[in-house]
Write a protein that holds these residues in place. Structure first.
Motif, mmCIF file in Angstrom:
data_model
loop_
_atom_site.group_PDB
_atom_site.id
_atom_site.type_symbol
_atom_site.label_atom_id
_atom_site.label_comp_id
_atom_site.label_asym_id
_atom_site.label_seq_id
_atom_site.Cartn_x
_atom_site.Cartn_y
_atom_site.Cartn_z
ATOM 1 N N SER A 79 0.840 -1.198 0.000
ATOM 2 C CA SER A 79 0.000 0.000 0.000
ATOM 3 C C SER A 79 0.873 1.245 0.000
ATOM 4 O O SER A 79 1.995 1.236 0.516
ATOM 5 C CB SER A 79 -0.914 0.023 1.229
ATOM 6 O OG SER A 79 -0.147 0.214 2.405
ATOM 7 N N GLU A 118 -5.964 -5.023 -9.137
ATOM 8 C CA GLU A 118 -7.029 -4.295 -8.440
ATOM 9 C C GLU A 118 -6.464 -3.624 -7.208
ATOM 10 O O GLU A 118 -5.507 -4.103 -6.598
ATOM 11 C CB GLU A 118 -8.153 -5.239 -8.012
ATOM 12 C CG GLU A 118 -8.956 -5.790 -9.164
ATOM 13 C CD GLU A 118 -10.169 -6.582 -8.701
ATOM 14 O OE1 GLU A 118 -10.728 -6.284 -7.622
ATOM 15 O OE2 GLU A 118 -10.557 -7.502 -9.431
ATOM 16 N N ASP A 143 -7.691 -0.626 -3.826
ATOM 17 C CA ASP A 143 -8.639 0.245 -3.156
ATOM 18 C C ASP A 143 -7.982 1.599 -2.975
ATOM 19 O O ASP A 143 -6.989 1.720 -2.248
ATOM 20 C CB ASP A 143 -9.045 -0.326 -1.796
ATOM 21 C CG ASP A 143 -9.965 -1.529 -1.898
ATOM 22 O OD1 ASP A 143 -10.592 -1.710 -2.959
ATOM 23 O OD2 ASP A 143 -10.062 -2.278 -0.912
ATOM 24 N N THR A 179 -8.217 5.436 -1.606
ATOM 25 C CA THR A 179 -8.925 6.211 -0.593
ATOM 26 C C THR A 179 -8.623 7.678 -0.812
ATOM 27 O O THR A 179 -7.469 8.070 -1.008
ATOM 28 C CB THR A 179 -8.504 5.782 0.826
ATOM 29 O OG1 THR A 179 -8.820 4.394 0.997
ATOM 30 C CG2 THR A 179 -9.226 6.586 1.890
ATOM 31 N N THR A 194 -13.384 5.144 0.166
ATOM 32 C CA THR A 194 -12.586 4.111 -0.487
ATOM 33 C C THR A 194 -13.368 3.510 -1.644
ATOM 34 O O THR A 194 -14.540 3.165 -1.499
ATOM 35 C CB THR A 194 -12.189 3.016 0.526
ATOM 36 O OG1 THR A 194 -11.431 3.623 1.573
ATOM 37 C CG2 THR A 194 -11.364 1.922 -0.132
ATOM 38 N N THR A 195 -12.685 3.404 -2.785
ATOM 39 C CA THR A 195 -13.313 2.889 -4.005
ATOM 40 C C THR A 195 -12.411 1.828 -4.620
ATOM 41 O O THR A 195 -11.205 2.022 -4.743
ATOM 42 C CB THR A 195 -13.517 4.021 -5.031
ATOM 43 O OG1 THR A 195 -14.276 5.071 -4.419
ATOM 44 C CG2 THR A 195 -14.233 3.518 -6.276
ATOM 45 N N ARG A 196 -12.982 0.699 -5.000
ATOM 46 C CA ARG A 196 -12.247 -0.367 -5.685
ATOM 47 C C ARG A 196 -11.963 0.061 -7.114
ATOM 48 O O ARG A 196 -12.846 0.542 -7.816
ATOM 49 C CB ARG A 196 -13.074 -1.654 -5.655
ATOM 50 C CG ARG A 196 -12.504 -2.861 -6.377
ATOM 51 C CD ARG A 196 -11.277 -3.497 -5.727
ATOM 52 N NE ARG A 196 -11.301 -3.665 -4.308
ATOM 53 C CZ ARG A 196 -11.679 -4.752 -3.625
ATOM 54 N NH1 ARG A 196 -12.080 -5.816 -4.287
ATOM 55 N NH2 ARG A 196 -11.630 -4.784 -2.318
ATOM 56 N N VAL A 254 -5.157 -5.154 -3.735
ATOM 57 C CA VAL A 254 -6.032 -6.224 -3.234
ATOM 58 C C VAL A 254 -5.998 -7.388 -4.220
ATOM 59 O O VAL A 254 -5.699 -7.210 -5.391
ATOM 60 C CB VAL A 254 -7.491 -5.742 -3.017
ATOM 61 C CG1 VAL A 254 -7.558 -4.680 -1.932
ATOM 62 C CG2 VAL A 254 -8.116 -5.244 -4.300
#
Length: 141
Positions: A74, A92, A94, A96, A101-103, A123
């Motif tokens: 991260s 993929e 996430d 923020t 937070t959006t995938r 992720v």
């Protein structure tokens, strides 16, 4: 291998240059020449492979990077003082921004605004491959 042309002149066309911008044909940077394995920035976790593409461009006005976030990696939350773009090439993650937070998946782009508190986390099992770009406060020497 990705070859990136940061700037160039089109034959026969007069260049449009701002005050202090460099003249010339630009710089070609090979990602293999700028690759480094490192912990992601901003108190990030895990490991990443960074391609610090724009670092070797003289007199630049922006950052342009590719970063591969390996599983579990991260970029920690941090406040940005410019607009910033994260574009997902594959994998993929996430993202923020200010607590939301959006995938994201391949083909998605997050446009993050000046003053935002932002970060991104890989992720799934596949590496998250990002292109990251943002302007510098001033042109480098």
């Amino acid at each position: 291998m990705i070859t990136l042309v940061l700037a160039g002149l089109i034959a026969g066309a007069a260049p449009q240059q701002s005050q202090g911008s460099p003249a010339g044909v630009g710089v070609v940077i090979r990602e293999a020449d700028v690759m480094v394995r490192q912990v992601p920035p901003h108190n990030g976790t895990g490991m990443s492979t960074a391609y610090r593409i724009s670092d070797v461009a003289p007199n630049r006005a922006m950052e342009f990077r590719k970063r591969i976030m390996h599983p579990g990696a991260s970029i920690g939350l941090h406040v940005i003082n410019h607009d910033e773009v994260y574009h997902v090439v594959s994998g993929e993650g996430d993202v923020t921004s200010d607590g939301v937070t959006t995938r994201m998946k391949a083909g998605d782009t997050a446009y993050l605004y000046d003053g935002g508190n932002v970060g991104i986390r890989q992720v799934g099992e596949e590496d998250l491959v990002l292109i990251i770009a943002y302007p510098l406060a001033s042109r480098t020497d």
